[in-house]
Scaffold this motif. Sequence first.
Motif, PDB file in Angstrom:
ATOM      1  N   ARG A   1       0.818  -1.211   0.000  1.00 41.96           N
ATOM      2  CA  ARG A   1       0.000   0.000   0.000  1.00 41.96           C
ATOM      3  C   ARG A   1       0.854   1.265   0.000  1.00 41.96           C
ATOM      4  O   ARG A   1       0.396   2.321  -0.429  1.00 41.96           O
ATOM      5  N   GLU A   2       2.088   1.157   0.480  1.00 46.26           N
ATOM      6  CA  GLU A   2       2.983   2.308   0.564  1.00 46.26           C
ATOM      7  C   GLU A   2       3.949   2.383  -0.619  1.00 46.26           C
ATOM      8  O   GLU A   2       4.846   3.214  -0.629  1.00 46.26           O
ATOM      9  N   SER A   3       3.755   1.504  -1.615  1.00 45.39           N
ATOM     10  CA  SER A   3       4.696   1.416  -2.728  1.00 45.39           C
ATOM     11  C   SER A   3       4.281   2.280  -3.912  1.00 45.39           C
ATOM     12  O   SER A   3       3.092   2.458  -4.186  1.00 45.39           O
ATOM     13  N   LEU A   4       5.276   2.791  -4.609  1.00 45.79           N
ATOM     14  CA  LEU A   4       5.066   3.461  -5.888  1.00 45.79           C
ATOM     15  C   LEU A   4       5.308   2.503  -7.044  1.00 45.79           C
ATOM     16  O   LEU A   4       4.758   2.685  -8.126  1.00 45.79           O
TER      17      LEU A   4
ATOM     18  N   LEU B   1      -2.012 -11.742  -9.550  1.00 44.37           N
ATOM     19  CA  LEU B   1      -2.521 -11.936 -10.914  1.00 44.37           C
ATOM     20  C   LEU B   1      -3.520 -13.081 -11.019  1.00 44.37           C
ATOM     21  O   LEU B   1      -3.977 -13.398 -12.112  1.00 44.37           O
ATOM     22  N   GLN B   2      -3.868 -13.694  -9.899  1.00 46.81           N
ATOM     23  CA  GLN B   2      -4.731 -14.867  -9.957  1.00 46.81           C
ATOM     24  C   GLN B   2      -6.216 -14.490  -9.971  1.00 46.81           C
ATOM     25  O   GLN B   2      -6.661 -13.670  -9.177  1.00 46.81           O
ATOM     26  N   SER B   3      -6.959 -15.111 -10.876  1.00 44.90           N
ATOM     27  CA  SER B   3      -8.413 -14.960 -10.875  1.00 44.90           C
ATOM     28  C   SER B   3      -8.978 -15.699  -9.665  1.00 44.90           C
ATOM     29  O   SER B   3      -8.275 -16.495  -9.021  1.00 44.90           O
TER      30      SER B   3
ATOM     31  N   ARG C   1      -6.120  -8.351  -1.894  1.00 45.29           N
ATOM     32  CA  ARG C   1      -4.859  -7.647  -2.167  1.00 45.29           C
ATOM     33  C   ARG C   1      -4.856  -7.027  -3.559  1.00 45.29           C
ATOM     34  O   ARG C   1      -4.110  -6.087  -3.830  1.00 45.29           O
ATOM     35  N   GLN C   2      -5.688  -7.535  -4.446  1.00 46.56           N
ATOM     36  CA  GLN C   2      -5.684  -7.049  -5.822  1.00 46.56           C
ATOM     37  C   GLN C   2      -6.308  -5.665  -5.968  1.00 46.56           C
ATOM     38  O   GLN C   2      -6.266  -5.073  -7.046  1.00 46.56           O
TER      39      GLN C   2
ATOM     40  N   ARG D   1      -5.477   1.444  -6.902  1.00 46.70           N
ATOM     41  CA  ARG D   1      -5.100   2.385  -5.850  1.00 46.70           C
ATOM     42  C   ARG D   1      -4.739   3.754  -6.413  1.00 46.70           C
ATOM     43  O   ARG D   1      -4.245   3.870  -7.530  1.00 46.70           O
ATOM     44  N   ARG D   2      -5.002   4.778  -5.634  1.00 46.54           N
ATOM     45  CA  ARG D   2      -4.570   6.133  -5.957  1.00 46.54           C
ATOM     46  C   ARG D   2      -3.779   6.678  -4.783  1.00 46.54           C
ATOM     47  O   ARG D   2      -4.239   6.583  -3.656  1.00 46.54           O
TER      48      ARG D   2
END
Length: 289
Positions: free
Chosen positions: A114-117, A131-133, A163-164, A169-170
């Motif tokens: 959540r804190e990543s760019l 990436l999992q459905s 998590r997906q 996210r913004r």
Amino acid sequence: MARGESDGSGNQNWDSDEEVEDEEDSAAVLEAVGRQIKLWRQSAGFSQPAFGAAIGYSEAQVYKVEAGKRIPKPDFLDKADEILNAGGKLAEFKRDVAEARYPKKLRHLTKLERESLEILIYGAHNIPGLLQSKEYATAMFAQARPALLRERFERLVEARLARQAIFDRRPMVTLSFVLEEVTLRRPIGGRAVLRGELGHLLAVSERPNVELQVMPTESEEHAGLGGALQVLRLMTGQTIGYSETQLTSRIISDPREVHALEVRYGILRSQALGPARSREFIEKLLGDT
């Protein structure tokens, strides 16, 4: 070092003592939330069927939430709070429930995401969890041996899918993936599930913040033979690594080790097919499956 079930690359570790403790901690939170909902419902004079009908859920779903066997969705808590006139006391549980969804060590990784760019992920043996459905994630957890209890199984699938939300996210996070060809061919869950997963990958690859590459099995050069890895570049300017093996997973903060992971990932990207060719590759696989 963290041990137990891991979600970073989609690998599963099932049998550590810490995982059992994490599961007990999560169960305790869900049971406590369930008891509060039940007390508010009974105080308001609602039966389980009537309460379920009022908030748009079945009696069985209400029973499972109150028994701590099912994670209440944010919508469930919001509607319950409104119908039962709880004044925000039930809606306030959304944060606790969201945290309880993840094992302790995965809560740390999820917080870092959540804190990543920018997030860079190489999946060695499985398609990465992000990436999992839903169908593919369900099939993956069904591979657990010993088999998982149904309630735990459902919680782990839900946690993986939750998590997906990072894709939307913004501020927008940039995500890069390198996938092994063999993971795109292995029919986990059967051909229909694999076809759905390949279609899901193509849809995700169309997002402007996602770059997806395939590492062909026939490649003679491979910088990722040490296993799955993840690099997270945070808003603070710090870069963190994450790696997994069969029984352990760990967050890496040592600058020298993180640098090594960054170098490996950079070489992996140069050795893999480019994004456009990777998309064509997956489209062909989908047509042949």
